[in-house]
Design an enzyme around this catalytic site. Structure first.
Site, PDB file in Angstrom:
ATOM      1  N   LYS A   7       0.881  -1.166   0.000  1.00 50.27           N
ATOM      2  CA  LYS A   7       0.000   0.000   0.000  1.00 50.27           C
ATOM      3  C   LYS A   7       0.922   1.220   0.000  1.00 50.27           C
ATOM      4  CE  LYS A   7      -3.257   2.047   3.336  1.00 50.27           C
ATOM      5  NZ  LYS A   7      -2.274   2.925   4.027  1.00 50.27           N
ATOM      6  N   GLY A  20     -10.602  11.098   4.679  1.00 50.03           N
ATOM      7  CA  GLY A  20     -11.708  11.969   5.048  1.00 50.03           C
ATOM      8  C   GLY A  20     -13.054  11.292   5.160  1.00 50.03           C
ATOM      9  N   ASN A  65      -9.967   4.568   8.661  1.00 50.80           N
ATOM     10  CA  ASN A  65      -9.022   4.439   9.756  1.00 50.80           C
ATOM     11  C   ASN A  65      -9.415   5.357  10.909  1.00 50.80           C
ATOM     12  OD1 ASN A  65      -6.806   4.119  11.453  1.00 50.80           O
ATOM     13  ND2 ASN A  65      -5.288   4.271   9.835  1.00 50.80           N
ATOM     14  N   THR A  66      -9.163   6.657  10.742  1.00 51.25           N
ATOM     15  CA  THR A  66      -9.372   7.613  11.833  1.00 51.25           C
ATOM     16  C   THR A  66     -10.811   7.619  12.335  1.00 51.25           C
ATOM     17  OG1 THR A  66      -7.609   8.989  10.922  1.00 51.25           O
ATOM     18  CG2 THR A  66      -9.090  10.023  12.514  1.00 51.25           C
TER      19      THR A  66
END
Length: 264
Positions: free
Chosen positions: A111, A197, A218-219
Site C-alpha cells: 500500500k 476523510g 481508519n481515523t
C-alpha cells in the site's frame, strides 16, 4: 448486525486478487493508530476485513504496536499481509520502508503512500516510486490525489489497484467533489479504492454508490466514542452503497450521472 446480500448479485464477489488471495470484503481498515491489540482484533472481526496492514517507521518517529503483541491476540495466518508506507514523507523513505518490509517479513504487496509535509499525496513522487517498486517485483496499490493522467500512468505501470483521496486524511470531510473520483473510476480498468476523510457511514455509502471497488477507513473508527459500533456501521454502509450502485440508481440522480457536488 449487518445482513450480507447473496454473492451472486455482486456484493461479496471477488474484486481483487493479490498474492493468490481473493479479496471479497470491500472494507479495508488501517490499524496504524491503535494502541490496543485487543481493539485491533475486534475491529478486524467486526469489519470482516481480510487484510492485515502493517508498516514500520524508518525514521523511528512514531510509536506502534509490536507485531509480537498482535500475534498473541490475532490469528495472523487468517489475513493477507499488506505493507504500507503511510509514514513516509519522501520517495526515498517509502522505498526504504518497502525494502524493510520485504526483508523482515517477506511482504511484497504494498500500500504505497508518498506524502508531502502537509500529509497530502505527492502524485509525481508516487508515480516515480511505483515504477521503481514494480521493477523490483512489488505489487503496488498507490495513493494519489484524483488526477486522471496520474491514474492512467499508474495503471500502465501494472499497479494492482488505485487508492484515490476523497478529502485530507483524518479530516472527516467526506467527498466534497465526487466528479474527479468518478471519472477515474470510469476511466481505468483496475479497482479503485476511495479513502481519506471518510468520517461517517454516509461518506462510505456515497463512495460505493459512485462505483468504488472498496473503501479504506481508519481515523473514523479510532476516534469514535464507540469504535466497534462505528466499524459495524461502515460495514453496513459498504454493502448498502454497493447495492445502490448495482441498482443503477434513479435516472438523473447526481451519482449515476457522475456530476460533482458538495457532499461533505
Amino acid at each position: 448486525m449487518s445482513v450480507t446480500a447473496p454473492g451472486d448479485i455482486g456484493v461479496d464477489d471477488n474484486w481483487l486478487t493479490l498474492g493468490g488471495y481473493e479479496l471479497t470484503s470491500r472494507l479495508l481498515v488501517g490499524i496504524e493508530q491503535y494502541t490496543s491489540p485487543t481493539m485491533v482484533r475486534q475491529v478486524l472481526e467486526v469489519t470482516n476485513s481480510q487484510v492485515f496492514i502493517t508498516t514500520v517507521d524508518p525514521d523511528n518517529n512514531r510509536p506502534s504496536l509490536l507485531l509480537s503483541d498482535l500475534a498473541d491476540e490475532l490469528p495472523m495466518d487468517r489475513y493477507l499481509w499488506i505493507g504500507t508506507t503511510s509514514f513516509a514523507r519522501s520517495g526515498s523513505s517509502a522505498l526504504r520502508t518497502a525494502h524493510i518490509l520485504r526483508d523482515s517479513y517477506g511482504i511484497e504487496l504494498l500500500k504505497l503512500d508518498v506524502r508531502d509535509d502537509g500529509n497530502m499525496p505527492d502524485n509525481r513522487a508516487t508515480v516515480e516510486i511505483a515504477a521503481t517498486l514494480r521493477d523490483q517485483g512489488f505489487s503496488v496499490l498507490p495513493f494519489i490525489l484524483p488526477d486522471e493522467q496520474d491514474a492512467a500512468a499508474l495503471e500502465s505501470l501494472g499497479c494492482s489497484a488505485l487508492r484515490v483521496m476523497a478529502a485530507p486524511v483524518a479530516s472527516g470531510r467526506g467527498i466534497p467533489d465526487p466528479g474527479p473520483i468518478r471519472r477515474i473510476i470510469d476511466g481505468v480498468g483496475i479497482p479503485v479504492v476511495v479513502e481519506g476523510g471518510l468520517g461517517t457511514a454516509r461518506h462510505v455509502t456515497l463512495a460505493m454508490e459512485m462505483g468504488a471497488s472498496a473503501v479504506l477507513v481508519n481515523t473514523a473508527l479510532v476516534e469514535a466514542r464507540q469504535p466497534l459500533l462505528m466499524a459495524a456501521s461502515m460495514r453496513s454502509a459498504v454493502e448498502a452503497g454497493r447495492l445502490a450502485y448495482l441498482s443503477g440508481g434513479m435516472p438523473g440522480d447526481e451519482i449515476s450521472t457522475g456530476l460533482s457536488g458538495a457532499v461533505g
